[in-house]
Scaffold this motif. Structure first.
Motif, PDB file in Angstrom:
ATOM      1  N   GLY A 152      24.114  21.022  53.229  1.00  0.00           N
ATOM      2  CA  GLY A 152      23.367  21.354  54.439  1.00  0.00           C
ATOM      3  C   GLY A 152      23.390  22.843  54.729  1.00  0.00           C
ATOM      4  N   LEU A 153      24.539  23.477  54.516  1.00  0.00           N
ATOM      5  CA  LEU A 153      24.647  24.915  54.747  1.00  0.00           C
ATOM      6  C   LEU A 153      23.853  25.690  53.701  1.00  0.00           C
ATOM      7  CD1 LEU A 153      25.841  27.285  56.277  1.00  0.00           C
ATOM      8  CD2 LEU A 153      27.906  27.103  54.859  1.00  0.00           C
ATOM      9  N   LEU A 154      23.936  25.253  52.434  1.00  0.00           N
ATOM     10  CA  LEU A 154      23.168  25.925  51.377  1.00  0.00           C
ATOM     11  C   LEU A 154      21.672  25.827  51.659  1.00  0.00           C
ATOM     12  CD1 LEU A 154      25.077  24.743  48.166  1.00  0.00           C
ATOM     13  CD2 LEU A 154      25.304  26.919  49.373  1.00  0.00           C
TER      14      LEU A 154
ATOM     15  N   ASP B 211      25.735  14.826  52.725  1.00  0.00           N
ATOM     16  CA  ASP B 211      25.778  16.266  52.508  1.00  0.00           C
ATOM     17  C   ASP B 211      26.968  16.612  51.625  1.00  0.00           C
ATOM     18  OD1 ASP B 211      25.211  18.875  52.720  1.00  0.00           O
ATOM     19  OD2 ASP B 211      25.819  19.096  54.829  1.00  0.00           O
ATOM     20  N   ASP B 212      26.755  16.795  50.330  1.00  0.00           N
ATOM     21  CA  ASP B 212      27.829  17.051  49.387  1.00  0.00           C
ATOM     22  C   ASP B 212      28.192  18.508  49.353  1.00  0.00           C
ATOM     23  OD1 ASP B 212      27.893  14.406  48.604  1.00  0.00           O
ATOM     24  OD2 ASP B 212      26.292  14.726  47.112  1.00  0.00           O
ATOM     25  N   PHE B 213      29.433  18.780  48.958  1.00  0.00           N
ATOM     26  CA  PHE B 213      29.881  20.154  48.798  1.00  0.00           C
ATOM     27  C   PHE B 213      29.456  20.698  47.455  1.00  0.00           C
ATOM     28  CE2 PHE B 213      32.798  20.273  52.380  1.00  0.00           C
ATOM     29  CZ  PHE B 213      32.727  21.618  52.698  1.00  0.00           C
ATOM     30  N   SER B 214      29.059  21.975  47.452  1.00  0.00           N
ATOM     31  CA  SER B 214      28.811  22.694  46.200  1.00  0.00           C
ATOM     32  C   SER B 214      29.973  23.636  45.997  1.00  0.00           C
ATOM     33  CB  SER B 214      27.505  23.491  46.296  1.00  0.00           C
ATOM     34  OG  SER B 214      27.310  24.250  45.140  1.00  0.00           O
ATOM     35  N   LEU B 215      30.650  23.534  44.845  1.00  0.00           N
ATOM     36  CA  LEU B 215      31.851  24.307  44.593  1.00  0.00           C
ATOM     37  C   LEU B 215      31.569  25.482  43.686  1.00  0.00           C
ATOM     38  CD1 LEU B 215      34.368  21.404  43.983  1.00  0.00           C
ATOM     39  CD2 LEU B 215      34.038  22.701  46.086  1.00  0.00           C
ATOM     40  N   LEU B 216      32.191  26.627  43.981  1.00  0.00           N
ATOM     41  CA  LEU B 216      32.035  27.814  43.164  1.00  0.00           C
ATOM     42  C   LEU B 216      32.496  27.540  41.744  1.00  0.00           C
ATOM     43  CD1 LEU B 216      31.197  30.767  43.357  1.00  0.00           C
ATOM     44  CD2 LEU B 216      33.589  31.331  43.818  1.00  0.00           C
ATOM     45  N   ASP B 217      31.683  27.952  40.779  1.00  0.00           N
ATOM     46  CA  ASP B 217      31.948  27.776  39.355  1.00  0.00           C
ATOM     47  C   ASP B 217      31.953  26.306  38.941  1.00  0.00           C
ATOM     48  OD1 ASP B 217      34.284  30.483  39.361  1.00  0.00           O
ATOM     49  OD2 ASP B 217      32.139  30.483  38.954  1.00  0.00           O
TER      50      ASP B 217
END
Length: 410
Positions: free
Chosen positions: A17-19, A103-109
């Motif tokens: 959602g934030l992205l 709303d899933d999290f997107s993780l760095l790398d």
């Protein structure tokens, strides 16, 4: 909406959602936008304000400490409040259809650390999410440092040469369709963009760093929304242009802006018919070979380069600079092969294009000895001098590659 920070207060994960609200396709893209100062998370006593060149929104926050295999982290829950008015009007694109997905999290790398999902019944934001257009697969920061080919950069920014007078054609039908608006609306937005650019010229030339940065960010984001890659690249370059070259770079921006046209150019058939009528051959040019160059016996010319100094000067993380250098080394090998082939074919223009491409990258990464030699290749008009210049460039490059690879292994 949520995001997660590490012990250095860096954003390493964000909810979808934030992205979507920030119009970035992944956590990697968000990370690089933050590194470019295009997006800022400004902590305040009563919460946090997320700033972009187009608007800023204040949120109350609820924090929770987390423990992970990577150390201490903080989960930040954003509770929306009334957003401030946007400072720059932008095209209204069709909102993304609601899918009802969590709303899933997107993780760095893309590291699968953990996943936090928001319940679909959570309190709805009072801020209307920013509309999302179809995104082109691109990395703004990588495009800035590493253009994908010489052909894409030559003619867009001609360092030290007269700017091309060739028109820059915009296919309104195709571009408007990709954004999801009508051609009429696109033309309106394009006119407004040009008016905005003219109004911001004083800010671009201002001695006030804040005004210059705001103007640059505004023009960058609007050109990106309108799918103007030539303009977008020039604006990106402005962020890293040396002070003495700023005026010429800004002039190049406005010169290029004046060459934008929606008038369709001649078709290939028309060009062929014209060439037949005039007795010219536009299909190919005849070149006389300059010979061949053997780089196998070139001895390295060593020089000192420190990744940390480049990172400090560019205000970017050391890890990011190292990633750019790895890509630059790969690209240099590929482009050098093309350069040697062009030399064998007697194609001076292509050699100059490749010199321009690699010079810009080396300069942005502060690899000065490489940049200096490539600059000479870019503007070399005497083919008899090319072999010595190419070998000098390669001598610096293999020394740099060896030094970097040795240090990166420790």
């Amino acid at each position: 909406m949520y995001y997660i920070t590490n012990h250095n207060d860096q954003v390493i994960a964000a909810s979808s959602g934030l992205l979507e609200l920030l119009e970035v396709g992944s956590i990697d893209a968000l990370y690089k936008q933050i590194a470019l100062d295009a997006i800022e998370f400004a902590a305040e006593n009563d919460g946090i304000t997320i700033k972009t060149p187009l608007d800023e929104t204040h949120y109350r926050v609820e924090k929770e400490d987390l423990s992970s295999m990577l150390g201490s982290m903080t989960l930040v829950h954003l509770v929306p409040e009334t957003s401030t008015a946007a400072t720059v009007e932008r095209p209204t694109l069709p909102p993304k259809a609601e899918t009802g997905k969590e709303d899933d999290f997107s993780l760095l790398d893309d590291e699968e650390l953990f996943s936090v999902k928001e319940e679909t019944e959570e309190v709805q934001s009072s801020v209307t999410p920013a509309p999302e257009a179809e995104k082109k697969e691109e990395d703004d920061l990588f495009d800035l440092i590493l253009p994908s080919s010489a052909e894409e950069t030559i003619g867009k920014i001609e360092d030290g040469k007269t700017t091309s007078n060739a028109p820059v054609y915009i296919d309104v039908e195709k571009t408007a369709q990709s954004i999801g608006i009508s051609p009429e609306d696109y033309n309106t937005f394009l006119t407004e963009y040009i008016d905005t650019a003219l109004a911001l010229e004083e800010d671009l030339r201002s001695d006030d760093q804040g005004k210059r940065t705001a103007a640059t960010h505004t023009l960058f984001h609007l050109s990106n929304v309108l799918r103007l890659p030539v303009i977008t690249e020039i604006i990106e370059q402005l962020k890293y242009t040396e002070a003495e070259d700023t005026d010429s770079a800004i002039q190049n921006f406005y010169d290029t802006l004046s060459r934008l046209t929606t008038a369709r150019p001649e078709t290939e058939e028309e060009e062929k018919r014209t060439s037949v009528e005039t007795g010219t051959d536009t299909a190919s040019e005849n070149f006389k070979s300059f010979g061949t160059i053997d780089l196998s016996d070139v001895k390295p010319i060593h020089f000192d380069f420190r990744v940390e100094e480049a990172a400090n000067e560019l205000s970017l993380p050391t890890e990011l600079i190292e990633e750019f250098i790895h890509d630059f080394i790969k690209q240099a090998h590929e482009e050098t092969e093309k350069m040697l082939k062009a030399y064998e074919e007697g194609d001076l223009e292509t050699i100059q294009k490749i010199g321009h491409l690699l010079k810009g990258t080396a300069s942005n990464l502060r690899i000065n000895p490489l940049s200096d030699t490539l600059y000479e290749i870019q503007f070399c008009d005497d083919p008899s001098n090319l072999e010595a210049l190419i070998k000098e460039y390669w001598a610096h490059f293999i020394a740099f590659e060896t030094q970097f690879n040795l240090k990166s292994k420790h």
